[in-house]
Motif scaffolding. Structure first.
Motif, short mmCIF file in Angstrom:
data_model
loop_
_atom_site.label_atom_id
_atom_site.label_comp_id
_atom_site.label_asym_id
_atom_site.label_seq_id
_atom_site.Cartn_x
_atom_site.Cartn_y
_atom_site.Cartn_z
N LYS A 371 0.84 -1.20 0.00
CA LYS A 371 0.00 0.00 0.00
C LYS A 371 0.88 1.25 0.00
CE LYS A 371 -4.03 2.10 1.93
NZ LYS A 371 -5.22 1.99 2.73
N LEU A 374 2.32 1.77 -3.45
CA LEU A 374 1.36 2.34 -4.39
C LEU A 374 1.18 3.83 -4.13
CD1 LEU A 374 -1.29 -0.52 -4.44
CD2 LEU A 374 0.26 0.10 -6.29
N ILE A 375 1.15 4.19 -2.86
CA ILE A 375 1.03 5.60 -2.52
C ILE A 375 2.25 6.37 -3.01
CG2 ILE A 375 1.06 7.22 -0.58
CD1 ILE A 375 -0.85 5.30 0.86
N ALA A 378 1.95 7.06 -6.59
CA ALA A 378 1.06 8.19 -6.86
C ALA A 378 1.80 9.51 -6.61
CB ALA A 378 -0.19 8.11 -5.99
N ILE A 382 2.42 12.51 -9.27
CA ILE A 382 2.02 13.88 -8.99
C ILE A 382 3.18 14.84 -9.21
CG2 ILE A 382 1.41 15.45 -7.09
CD1 ILE A 382 -0.45 13.18 -6.08
N CYS A 385 3.74 15.32 -12.88
CA CYS A 385 2.74 16.21 -13.47
C CYS A 385 3.04 17.66 -13.13
CB CYS A 385 1.34 15.85 -12.98
SG CYS A 385 0.74 14.29 -13.62
N SER B 245 -6.76 -0.15 -3.21
CA SER B 245 -5.64 0.68 -3.67
C SER B 245 -5.24 0.31 -5.09
CB SER B 245 -4.43 0.49 -2.75
OG SER B 245 -4.80 0.72 -1.42
N VAL B 249 -5.29 2.66 -8.45
CA VAL B 249 -4.16 2.92 -9.36
C VAL B 249 -4.57 2.58 -10.79
CG1 VAL B 249 -1.85 2.18 -10.00
CG2 VAL B 249 -2.37 2.63 -7.62
N LEU B 368 -2.78 15.16 -13.00
CA LEU B 368 -2.51 15.58 -11.62
C LEU B 368 -3.76 15.41 -10.76
CD1 LEU B 368 -0.53 16.99 -9.62
CD2 LEU B 368 -1.56 19.15 -10.32
N TRP B 371 -4.44 11.69 -9.92
CA TRP B 371 -3.56 11.09 -8.90
C TRP B 371 -3.76 11.73 -7.54
CZ3 TRP B 371 -1.48 6.55 -9.51
CH2 TRP B 371 -1.16 6.10 -10.80
N GLU B 372 -4.03 13.03 -7.52
CA GLU B 372 -4.24 13.69 -6.23
C GLU B 372 -5.49 13.17 -5.54
OE1 GLU B 372 -3.92 17.90 -7.03
OE2 GLU B 372 -1.92 17.96 -6.13
N PHE B 374 -6.72 10.19 -5.91
CA PHE B 374 -6.39 8.84 -5.43
C PHE B 374 -5.62 8.93 -4.13
CE2 PHE B 374 -5.10 4.52 -5.28
CZ PHE B 374 -3.75 4.50 -4.97
N LEU B 375 -4.61 9.81 -4.11
CA LEU B 375 -3.77 9.95 -2.93
C LEU B 375 -4.61 10.34 -1.72
CD1 LEU B 375 -0.76 9.84 -2.15
CD2 LEU B 375 -0.70 12.30 -2.38
N GLN B 378 -6.38 7.46 -0.27
CA GLN B 378 -5.52 6.47 0.38
C GLN B 378 -5.04 6.95 1.74
OE1 GLN B 378 -4.83 3.26 -1.05
NE2 GLN B 378 -6.62 4.14 -2.02
N THR B 379 -4.66 8.21 1.84
CA THR B 379 -4.05 8.67 3.08
C THR B 379 -5.07 8.76 4.19
OG1 THR B 379 -4.21 10.86 2.11
CG2 THR B 379 -2.05 9.85 2.16
N ASP B 381 -7.18 6.37 4.83
CA ASP B 381 -7.12 5.03 5.44
C ASP B 381 -5.82 4.80 6.16
OD1 ASP B 381 -8.51 3.73 2.37
OD2 ASP B 381 -9.48 4.74 4.06
N LEU B 382 -4.73 5.34 5.59
CA LEU B 382 -3.41 5.02 6.12
C LEU B 382 -3.25 5.52 7.54
CD1 LEU B 382 -0.90 3.58 5.09
CD2 LEU B 382 0.09 5.79 4.58
#
Lengths: 402, 392
Positions: A371, A374-375, A378, A382, A385, B245, B249, B368, B371-372, B374-375, B378-379, B381-382
């Motif tokens: 996990k 994968l983060i 990302a 970013i 980009c 996750s 992706v 951008l 992906w932002e 998605f991030l 995820q964070t 949950d993290l």
């Protein structure tokens, strides 16, 4: 976890050095040696640490250590080593083992391996591992003296067991399938990632050609000249930016690779279980047949076909004394067999229990690590980009001034 | 003012994309004074025993007095456009006649008569006619008017008049010959133009190649990306904890893939055609400069001949006077057209490359955002998971 070595000792693989020497066949060879530095950590004091100890090891010694650990702790998912040869390379990367980038990534991988072992609740307590980190001379002899090679199961035996085992633990069967799937999907992913990287490299680098042409063109233009020239500069920046971007991605690929190789370690534990289970089944089968034989001899009835039985029918039966002797031998064997079966059963149950505990630990680690990986992927995208936005914003400004 | 209302009533029916609308206005110094509007559309296939060809519908709307009607609709095939171009070159040898799309594409990127090819050609033909309409001199050319208004049979019979193919070839041969001879009295200005054009031609050709190369690389990248996303989805099927996750992706990669496709379309619709046009323009301009040299060459050789002949002086001097006028006209026409062309070129390049930059910005901004988000997912949950730390 409090007892694990990683908490008590700082371990780094800090350097890599090219060496030449003579190999086992007295031929000259070049290899890379890695410097392992260790330092005791005093947990209570204000960041005071002991002196740094260091020694040099080469990849083959790491391999020896891992083989030893795999054989000695077959119920543990032993952390994998970084790859021996560069695999999944895209064109800009070298497949050469001596290439400095490869060596650097391997150094990091080896350090990671040592840290994994040092933080494993069981493995970190191993004496051979500790000596690997601290004892320069005579370590190889020490390992060989443990005789671990004798304990290693032959691949053929293991393969045989895989095909013939009748009642493996269902959980291990599922785990085996999972590790096969994991291996297949990660290697596919790594292959495609390498191709994608290759193509992306191409796109960025071709933009670099703009720089030169714009510059040459700007020489014949009066009003457009400045805009062209400065835009060209930004195109050069754009083209150059891909190198760092892809280098960072290599670290991501390495994180995935670790789990590709971990899948093999999982598989090894499943194989061990199959082997033990098969052994058990064979022993039980043997015992059953011996008991049967005994019964037949005792009662004189032949229930199963046997060559002996036929020949005795043809050539006359044996004497009662001979029969008695046979029964006695069998009864001894049966008793031995039953004891062996009991201990094998116990061994098997212990194995399953401890293996499964480590597998649970591994699963949690894997989920956490992947996990995070994968983060981090990302985050890399970013960043890429944002760099792209900056370059093209600058270029746009230059173009609009043409 | 009636011309203004013409502009307003016409624009809604123009079936063109915003980017080419911008191109329209570029040609015009004063858009409100436009009185001739042309569209090229509706390609149709015609199959005869001998050949298959495409015709395009050419619609003209005008408020000009010299046109009998205010609206015309005709069908033209590529041959007709070629004819028009050569007539214009003939009538105005030192004016810069806009480029026509080529007969066929050599590179085989596109099949002859595929939808893509026809559409690219249609757009180019549309641009061609509009550039002529916007040209201060060419717009009043008689053959141009006939091209826009004549019915098919009228055009055929008109085409049969005028100098034959052979005589036109003769002109070209003479032009090349004179350029090989070199022009002694070429004004400095035109030598500068020549030098400029040589370098420009080189650079624009290289740019064209670079742009195509970029497109090709992006296409390869796109093809690999298409495979990349789905692998993550496949992987998620054998996972539990990290399945979300992985699927996230996969979705990001797929979205970036689509963004790449969009970006490529932008390139092929905008940058590639413009660079190609200017490659053609560089050839046209070299031709124009040669023709000017040839006209001057005619004068120069007559002047030389006069220097040797003492008799027939009067006849010669009249001829020379005419040639001198011809040269002066040609030079002035070229000079004016050259300035106009350079301005348009600068405009075109500025807007095209700005558009390229905007295109790329849009691409990166889309990726951008993907992906932002998605991030962010995820964070959240993290932070919950960060209690168990068993990583070294």
């Amino acid at each position: 976890m409090e007892d694990c070595l990683a908490k008590k000792m700082e371990i780094t693989v800090s350097e890599a050095e090219k060496r030449t020497g003579r190999n086992a066949m007295n031929m000259q060879e070049t290899y890379t040696a890695y410097l392992i530095e260790t330092r005791a950590v005093e947990s209570q004091s204000e960041g005071q640490c002991g002196p740094v100890d260091s020694l040099w090891r080469r990849y083959s010694e790491f391999e020896l250590l891992r083989n030893y650990l795999s054989v000695t702790y077959p119920h543990i998912v032993v952390p994998p080593l970084p790859e021996k040869r560069a695999d999944f390379v895209w064109h800009k990367l070298s497949a050469d083992n001596m290439d400095p980038d490869f060596v650097e990534r391997r150094r990091i991988g080896l350090e990671n391996f040592l840290l994994r072992v040092a933080s494993h609740p069981v493995l970190c307590q191993d004496k051979i591992f500790y000596s690997f980190l601290t004892q320069e001379g005579g370590w190889k002899e020490m390992v060989n003296e443990t005789g671990f090679q004798l304990k290693a199961d032959s691949r053929l035996k293991a393969l045989n067991a895989t095909f013939r085992v009748k009642n493996p633990d269902k959980r291990f069967t599922e785990l085996k399938h999972y590790s096969d799937e994991l291996q297949s999907v990660i290697s596919h992913l790594l292959r495609v990632r390498a191709r994608v990287a290759d193509r992306l490299y191409g796109v960025y680098k071709v933009h670099g050609n703009y720089g030169r042409v714009f510059s040459e063109w700007s020489a014949i233009e009066k009003e457009m000249g400045d805009g062209l020239q400065s835009a060209g500069h930004h195109m050069d920046v754009y083209a150059a930016s891909i190198d760092d971007i892809l280098e960072e991605e290599e670290h991501y690929a390495d994180q995935l690779k670790e789990y590709l190789f971990y899948a093999e370690a999982l598989r090894a534990v499943c194989r061990k279980h199959e082997l033990m289970q098969y052994d058990l089944e064979m022993a039980a089968q043997d015992l059953t047949s011996k008991k049967q034989q005994c019964e037949e001899l005792a009662t004189g009835t032949v229930r199963t076909f046997s060559l002996k039985g036929m020949t005795s029918k043809l050539f006359g039966q044996e004497t009662p004394e001979q029969r008695e002797a046979k029964i006695k031998v069998l009864e001894e064997q049966i008793q031995e067999g039953e004891e062996q079966l009991k201990s094998k059963n116990l061994e098997g149950r212990d194995f399953v229990k401890s293996a499964w505990a480590d597998i649970e630990r591994f699963k949690e680690q894997k989920n956490h690590d992947l996990k995070e990986a994968l983060i981090s992927y990302a985050v890399m995208q970013i960043s890429m980009c944002k760099k792209g936005i900056q370059v093209w914003t600058n270029a746009k400004e230059c173009f609009s001034k043409m | 003012d009636t011309s203004l209302t013409e502009v307003n009533s016409f624009s809604p029916s123009m079936p063109i994309s915003p980017s080419s609308m911008i191109n329209q206005y570029k040609f015009e110094d004063e858009p409100e004074l436009r009185d001739l509007f042309i569209t090229v559309d509706d390609p149709e296939s015609h199959i005869t025993a001998i050949e298959t060809f495409i015709t395009y519908r050419v619609v003209t709307k005008t408020s000009r007095g010299e046109f009998d009607s205010s609206e015309y609709e005709v069908r033209r095939r590529y041959q007709d456009f070629l004819w028009l171009k050569s007539k214009l070159e003939e009538a105005h040898p030192t004016l810069i006649i806009p480029p026509l799309p080529e007969k066929f594409i050599m590179k085989g990127m596109v099949e002859r008569f595929s939808d893509e090819f026809i559409e690219t050609r249609r757009k180019a033909l549309h641009k061609f006619l509009n550039r002529i309409a916007d040209h201060p001199t060419l717009t009043f050319n008689e053959d141009f008017k006939i091209f826009l208004t004549a019915q098919a049979w009228e055009l055929s019979s008109h085409k049969k008049q005028g100098p034959s193919l052979l005589s036109r070839m003769g002109q070209t041969v003479r032009a090349v010959a004179s350029s090989v001879r070199g022009v002694k009295n070429r004004p400095e200005m035109f030598t500068e133009m020549n030098d400029y054009m040589e370098t420009f031609s080189q650079k624009i050709n290289v740019l064209d190649k670079i742009a195509h190369r970029i497109y090709k690389e992006e296409r390869e990248y796109f093809n690999e990306m298409k495979e990349y996303g789905p692998i993550h989805t496949l992987w998620s099927a054998s996972e539990e904890d990290i399945a979300d996750s992985l699927k996230g992706v996969a979705s990001c990669i797929d979205k970036c893939c689509k963004a790449t496709e969009k970006q490529m379309a932008g390139l092929s619709e905008n940058l590639l055609p413009i660079l190609h046009e200017y490659v053609l323009y560089s050839e046209i301009l070299m031709g124009v400069l040669k023709r000017r040299d040839q006209i001057q060459g005619e004068l120069d050789s007559k002047v030389d001949a006069l220097a040797n002949k003492k008799t027939e002086k009067d006849l010669f001097s009249e001829e020379i006077g005419k040639l001198e006028d011809k040269v002066e006209c040609a030079n002035n026409a070229l000079k004016a057209d050259w300035d106009r062309w350079k301005q348009n070129m600068q405009c075109d390049m500025r807007s095209t490359f700005t558009n390229v930059a905007e295109n790329n910005l849009r691409y990166y901004e889309e990726c951008l955002a993907t992906w932002e988000s998605f991030l962010a997912s995820q964070t959240v949950d993290l932070h919950v998971e960060e209690d168990s730390e068993d990583r070294p």
